[in-house]
Motif scaffolding. Structure first.
Motif, mmCIF file in Angstrom:
data_model
loop_
_atom_site.group_PDB
_atom_site.id
_atom_site.type_symbol
_atom_site.label_atom_id
_atom_site.label_comp_id
_atom_site.label_asym_id
_atom_site.label_seq_id
_atom_site.Cartn_x
_atom_site.Cartn_y
_atom_site.Cartn_z
ATOM 1 N N ILE A 132 -24.090 -12.693 -1.504
ATOM 2 C CA ILE A 132 -24.532 -13.026 -2.856
ATOM 3 C C ILE A 132 -23.369 -13.668 -3.596
ATOM 4 O O ILE A 132 -22.210 -13.382 -3.300
ATOM 5 C CB ILE A 132 -24.979 -11.753 -3.619
ATOM 6 N N SER A 133 -23.681 -14.498 -4.579
ATOM 7 C CA SER A 133 -22.630 -15.049 -5.423
ATOM 8 C C SER A 133 -23.200 -15.395 -6.785
ATOM 9 O O SER A 133 -24.416 -15.516 -6.956
ATOM 10 C CB SER A 133 -22.032 -16.308 -4.792
ATOM 11 N N ASP A 134 -22.310 -15.558 -7.724
ATOM 12 C CA ASP A 134 -22.634 -16.107 -9.040
ATOM 13 C C ASP A 134 -23.857 -15.441 -9.669
ATOM 14 O O ASP A 134 -24.799 -16.104 -10.091
ATOM 15 C CB ASP A 134 -22.808 -17.620 -8.929
ATOM 16 N N SER A 135 -23.780 -14.128 -9.785
ATOM 17 C CA SER A 135 -24.877 -13.363 -10.401
ATOM 18 C C SER A 135 -24.735 -13.300 -11.917
ATOM 19 O O SER A 135 -25.691 -12.959 -12.608
ATOM 20 C CB SER A 135 -24.950 -11.956 -9.807
ATOM 21 N N HIS A 136 -23.570 -13.603 -12.447
ATOM 22 C CA HIS A 136 -23.316 -13.754 -13.882
ATOM 23 C C HIS A 136 -24.006 -12.699 -14.752
ATOM 24 O O HIS A 136 -24.849 -13.006 -15.577
ATOM 25 C CB HIS A 136 -23.686 -15.167 -14.335
ATOM 26 N N GLY A 137 -23.633 -11.450 -14.505
ATOM 27 C CA GLY A 137 -24.090 -10.352 -15.351
ATOM 28 C C GLY A 137 -25.347 -9.643 -14.889
ATOM 29 O O GLY A 137 -25.685 -8.591 -15.415
ATOM 30 N N VAL A 139 -15.035 -10.484 -4.537
ATOM 31 C CA VAL A 139 -13.851 -11.209 -4.991
ATOM 32 C C VAL A 139 -14.011 -11.612 -6.450
ATOM 33 O O VAL A 139 -15.108 -11.594 -7.001
ATOM 34 C CB VAL A 139 -13.571 -12.459 -4.121
ATOM 35 N N ARG A 140 -12.893 -11.983 -7.029
ATOM 36 C CA ARG A 140 -12.846 -12.378 -8.431
ATOM 37 C C ARG A 140 -13.116 -13.874 -8.570
ATOM 38 O O ARG A 140 -12.474 -14.696 -7.922
ATOM 39 C CB ARG A 140 -11.470 -12.045 -8.992
ATOM 40 N N GLY A 141 -14.078 -14.213 -9.426
ATOM 41 C CA GLY A 141 -14.375 -15.605 -9.711
ATOM 42 C C GLY A 141 -13.753 -16.039 -11.023
ATOM 43 O O GLY A 141 -13.126 -15.245 -11.726
ATOM 44 N N ASN A 142 -13.951 -17.286 -11.383
ATOM 45 C CA ASN A 142 -13.369 -17.820 -12.609
ATOM 46 C C ASN A 142 -13.991 -17.230 -13.873
ATOM 47 O O ASN A 142 -13.410 -17.335 -14.946
ATOM 48 C CB ASN A 142 -13.462 -19.348 -12.636
ATOM 49 N N CYS A 143 -15.151 -16.582 -13.771
ATOM 50 C CA CYS A 143 -15.779 -15.928 -14.927
ATOM 51 C C CYS A 143 -15.631 -14.406 -14.880
ATOM 52 O O CYS A 143 -16.258 -13.701 -15.664
ATOM 53 C CB CYS A 143 -17.265 -16.300 -15.004
ATOM 54 N N ASP A 144 -14.842 -13.898 -13.942
ATOM 55 C CA ASP A 144 -14.599 -12.459 -13.827
ATOM 56 C C ASP A 144 -13.278 -12.115 -14.494
ATOM 57 O O ASP A 144 -12.285 -12.827 -14.316
ATOM 58 C CB ASP A 144 -14.556 -12.029 -12.354
ATOM 59 N N TYR A 145 -13.282 -11.004 -15.217
ATOM 60 C CA TYR A 145 -12.083 -10.630 -15.969
ATOM 61 C C TYR A 145 -11.490 -9.301 -15.540
ATOM 62 O O TYR A 145 -10.507 -8.870 -16.106
ATOM 63 C CB TYR A 145 -12.398 -10.643 -17.472
ATOM 64 N N HIS A 198 -13.963 -17.038 -4.090
ATOM 65 C CA HIS A 198 -14.952 -17.619 -4.995
ATOM 66 C C HIS A 198 -15.015 -19.135 -4.802
ATOM 67 O O HIS A 198 -16.097 -19.706 -4.773
ATOM 68 C CB HIS A 198 -14.647 -17.268 -6.454
ATOM 69 N N GLY A 199 -13.862 -19.749 -4.659
ATOM 70 C CA GLY A 199 -13.820 -21.179 -4.384
ATOM 71 C C GLY A 199 -13.139 -22.007 -5.452
ATOM 72 O O GLY A 199 -12.678 -23.117 -5.173
ATOM 73 N N HIS A 200 -13.057 -21.489 -6.659
ATOM 74 C CA HIS A 200 -12.448 -22.271 -7.740
ATOM 75 C C HIS A 200 -10.966 -22.543 -7.495
ATOM 76 O O HIS A 200 -10.460 -23.597 -7.896
ATOM 77 C CB HIS A 200 -12.657 -21.584 -9.091
ATOM 78 N N LEU A 201 -10.275 -21.653 -6.827
ATOM 79 C CA LEU A 201 -8.855 -21.851 -6.544
ATOM 80 C C LEU A 201 -8.620 -22.830 -5.389
ATOM 81 O O LEU A 201 -7.489 -23.222 -5.122
ATOM 82 C CB LEU A 201 -8.186 -20.506 -6.238
ATOM 83 N N VAL A 234 -16.429 -18.519 6.469
ATOM 84 C CA VAL A 234 -15.950 -18.574 5.087
ATOM 85 C C VAL A 234 -17.153 -18.380 4.178
ATOM 86 O O VAL A 234 -18.160 -19.075 4.314
ATOM 87 C CB VAL A 234 -15.273 -19.921 4.767
ATOM 88 N N CYS A 235 -17.047 -17.423 3.264
ATOM 89 C CA CYS A 235 -18.091 -17.200 2.261
ATOM 90 C C CYS A 235 -17.494 -17.511 0.898
ATOM 91 O O CYS A 235 -16.426 -17.008 0.552
ATOM 92 C CB CYS A 235 -18.576 -15.751 2.290
ATOM 93 N N PHE A 236 -18.189 -18.357 0.137
ATOM 94 C CA PHE A 236 -17.696 -18.767 -1.171
ATOM 95 C C PHE A 236 -18.868 -19.068 -2.094
ATOM 96 O O PHE A 236 -20.016 -19.148 -1.670
ATOM 97 C CB PHE A 236 -16.779 -19.996 -1.046
ATOM 98 N N GLY A 237 -18.558 -19.234 -3.364
ATOM 99 C CA GLY A 237 -19.568 -19.556 -4.358
ATOM 100 C C GLY A 237 -19.081 -20.683 -5.236
ATOM 101 O O GLY A 237 -18.718 -21.739 -4.747
ATOM 102 N N HIS A 238 -19.065 -20.449 -6.530
ATOM 103 C CA HIS A 238 -18.523 -21.316 -7.573
ATOM 104 C C HIS A 238 -19.400 -22.519 -7.911
ATOM 105 O O HIS A 238 -19.654 -22.770 -9.072
ATOM 106 C CB HIS A 238 -17.097 -21.749 -7.245
#
Length: 171
Positions: free
Chosen positions: A6-11, A51-57, A78-81, A103-107
């Motif tokens: 799963i990825s990018d569930s945003h809340g 993993v930590r994505g660009n919208c995770d704090y 996540h892939g943003h890096l 490789v598993c990624f989102g973003h």
């Protein structure tokens, strides 16, 4: 071996729990590729390699995870890096450094998979905000005898046939 990705569930939380429950009987591992926007100890992430994505704090979430599931080595990010919206080359180099099979990624929120130089790259899409398609997707990867079968699902459990595919590893 079966892995839920799963990825990018945003809340979203209920959707993650429903997806877990739907597949609980036949899953060996679970991966969340970031941008959950949840705390690392949130109940809906329990049992996930997250993993930590660009919208995770939550700084407790790692930027990357290298793990094995039944002798298959995964690199999770996540892939943003790695600028995955532009190229997979950077993440491919990191996967080679880690000797990863998958490789598993989102973003990007764009569901898809491809085999590059005997490394399988999987983006499960987004269960909240898909791009390039209307379906809110996640994936289940099955690996047996060097054959990877990737099945994409909509949040409600409907199979997305045109995204699903089989890949062979050269061994």
């Amino acid at each position: 071996m079966n892995v839920l990705i799963i990825s990018d569930s945003h809340g979203l939380t209920e959707e993650i729990l429903k997806i877990q429950a739907r597949h609980a009987d036949h899953i060996d591992a679970m991966i969340h590729c970031g941008d959950s926007e949840l705390a690392s100890d949130h109940e809906s992430l329990s049992g996930f390699h997250t993993v930590r994505g660009n919208c995770d704090y939550d700084s407790k979430l790692p930027k990357e995870i290298i793990t094995e599931v039944e002798s298959v080595k995964f690199y999770i990010t996540h892939g943003h890096l790695h600028n995955i919206k532009t190229t997979l080359m950077n993440v491919k180099y990191r996967a080679l450094e880690c000797n990863a099979d998958i490789v598993c990624f989102g973003h990007s929120h764009i569901a898809g998979a491809e085999m590059i130089d005997n490394i399988l790259f999987i983006n499960p899409g987004s269960i909240r905000l898909p791009r390039m398609r209307k379906e809110r997707t996640y994936a289940i990867l099955s690996v047996e005898n060097f054959v990877a079968t990737l099945t994409f699902y909509e949040v409600d459990g409907t199979v997305v046939n045109d995204l699903s595919a089989t890949f062979n590893f050269d061994r």
